[in-house]
Write a protein that holds these residues in place. Structure first.
Motif, PDB file in Angstrom:
ATOM      1  N   GLY A  34       0.838  -1.186   0.000  1.00 48.44           N
ATOM      2  CA  GLY A  34       0.000   0.000   0.000  1.00 48.44           C
ATOM      3  C   GLY A  34       0.875   1.237   0.000  1.00 48.44           C
ATOM      4  O   GLY A  34       1.826   1.339   0.778  1.00 48.44           O
ATOM      5  N   GLU A  35       0.574   2.163  -0.890  1.00 51.29           N
ATOM      6  CA  GLU A  35       1.441   3.325  -1.077  1.00 51.29           C
ATOM      7  C   GLU A  35       1.658   4.122   0.203  1.00 51.29           C
ATOM      8  O   GLU A  35       2.790   4.516   0.512  1.00 51.29           O
ATOM      9  N   LYS A  36       0.630   4.374   0.979  1.00 51.56           N
ATOM     10  CA  LYS A  36       0.763   5.172   2.201  1.00 51.56           C
ATOM     11  C   LYS A  36       1.634   4.455   3.224  1.00 51.56           C
ATOM     12  O   LYS A  36       2.476   5.074   3.880  1.00 51.56           O
ATOM     13  N   ILE A  37       1.478   3.146   3.368  1.00 49.00           N
ATOM     14  CA  ILE A  37       2.294   2.375   4.306  1.00 49.00           C
ATOM     15  C   ILE A  37       3.755   2.376   3.860  1.00 49.00           C
ATOM     16  O   ILE A  37       4.664   2.564   4.678  1.00 49.00           O
ATOM     17  N   LEU A  38       3.995   2.183   2.575  1.00 44.15           N
ATOM     18  CA  LEU A  38       5.357   2.205   2.049  1.00 44.15           C
ATOM     19  C   LEU A  38       5.996   3.583   2.245  1.00 44.15           C
ATOM     20  O   LEU A  38       7.162   3.683   2.654  1.00 44.15           O
ATOM     21  N   PHE A  85       9.912   7.070   5.017  1.00 47.61           N
ATOM     22  CA  PHE A  85      10.228   8.333   5.685  1.00 47.61           C
ATOM     23  C   PHE A  85      10.603   8.115   7.148  1.00 47.61           C
ATOM     24  O   PHE A  85      11.480   8.810   7.672  1.00 47.61           O
ATOM     25  N   GLN A  86       9.993   7.145   7.820  1.00 45.74           N
ATOM     26  CA  GLN A  86      10.345   6.859   9.205  1.00 45.74           C
ATOM     27  C   GLN A  86      11.775   6.331   9.303  1.00 45.74           C
ATOM     28  O   GLN A  86      12.539   6.747  10.164  1.00 45.74           O
ATOM     29  N   ALA A  87      12.148   5.430   8.396  1.00 46.72           N
ATOM     30  CA  ALA A  87      13.504   4.881   8.396  1.00 46.72           C
ATOM     31  C   ALA A  87      14.529   5.981   8.113  1.00 46.72           C
ATOM     32  O   ALA A  87      15.584   6.045   8.764  1.00 46.72           O
ATOM     33  N   GLU A 131      13.652  -4.664  -5.894  1.00 44.35           N
ATOM     34  CA  GLU A 131      12.593  -4.001  -6.653  1.00 44.35           C
ATOM     35  C   GLU A 131      12.213  -2.675  -5.984  1.00 44.35           C
ATOM     36  O   GLU A 131      12.162  -2.572  -4.762  1.00 44.35           O
ATOM     37  N   LYS A 132      11.979  -1.662  -6.808  1.00 47.43           N
ATOM     38  CA  LYS A 132      11.580  -0.350  -6.313  1.00 47.43           C
ATOM     39  C   LYS A 132      10.113  -0.415  -5.901  1.00 47.43           C
ATOM     40  O   LYS A 132       9.240  -0.713  -6.712  1.00 47.43           O
ATOM     41  N   LEU A 133       9.847  -0.120  -4.631  1.00 44.67           N
ATOM     42  CA  LEU A 133       8.495  -0.192  -4.099  1.00 44.67           C
ATOM     43  C   LEU A 133       7.849   1.195  -3.963  1.00 44.67           C
ATOM     44  O   LEU A 133       6.634   1.328  -4.036  1.00 44.67           O
ATOM     45  N   PHE A 134       8.677   2.212  -3.744  1.00 41.36           N
ATOM     46  CA  PHE A 134       8.159   3.565  -3.537  1.00 41.36           C
ATOM     47  C   PHE A 134       9.240   4.558  -3.916  1.00 41.36           C
ATOM     48  O   PHE A 134      10.418   4.344  -3.633  1.00 41.36           O
ATOM     49  N   HIS A 135       8.837   5.670  -4.544  1.00 39.61           N
ATOM     50  CA  HIS A 135       9.778   6.749  -4.878  1.00 39.61           C
ATOM     51  C   HIS A 135       9.033   8.078  -4.800  1.00 39.61           C
ATOM     52  O   HIS A 135       7.889   8.192  -5.256  1.00 39.61           O
ATOM     53  N   LYS A 136       9.707   9.071  -4.221  1.00 38.82           N
ATOM     54  CA  LYS A 136       9.126  10.402  -4.161  1.00 38.82           C
ATOM     55  C   LYS A 136      10.246  11.431  -4.258  1.00 38.82           C
ATOM     56  O   LYS A 136      11.297  11.271  -3.633  1.00 38.82           O
ATOM     57  N   LYS A 137      10.023  12.454  -5.074  1.00 39.15           N
ATOM     58  CA  LYS A 137      10.987  13.538  -5.241  1.00 39.15           C
ATOM     59  C   LYS A 137      10.241  14.851  -5.094  1.00 39.15           C
ATOM     60  O   LYS A 137       9.224  15.065  -5.750  1.00 39.15           O
ATOM     61  N   ASP A 138      10.752  15.702  -4.199  1.00 39.48           N
ATOM     62  CA  ASP A 138      10.127  17.026  -4.017  1.00 39.48           C
ATOM     63  C   ASP A 138      10.716  18.037  -4.948  1.00 39.48           C
ATOM     64  O   ASP A 138      11.783  17.942  -5.421  1.00 39.48           O
TER      65      ASP A 138
END
Length: 75
Positions: free
Chosen positions: A29-33, A38-40, A68-75
């Motif tokens: 799930g995207e929110k959990i990932l 971010f917590q880590a 495998e890439k599970l989540f990515h975010k760039k601001d």
């Protein structure tokens, strides 16, 4: 107990870092990932005394056990 290993790569204060963490369950799930990544990263920043006031995590990627890439975010 069967644990799952995750790797987090992130950019903070102009530098790149990586950290890993274990989870007793498969994260999905995207929110959990996103929250786990971010917590880590935040834990890594705090435990290594890297916190700089006004700085944010600029880019973050979460990888699963097989790379495998599970989540990515760039601001």
């Amino acid at each position: 107990m069967n644990e799952n290993n995750y790797l987090v790569q992130f950019k903070y204060n102009g530098k790149e870092y990586q950290t890993s963490f274990l989870s007793p369950c498969n994260l999905s799930g995207e929110k959990i990932l996103e929250d786990a990544a971010f917590q880590a990263a935040s834990d890594h920043i705090s435990s290594n005394h890297l916190r700089v006031e006004g700085q944010i995590i600029e880019e973050i990627t979460l990888f699963g056990k097989g790379g495998e890439k599970l989540f990515h975010k760039k601001d």
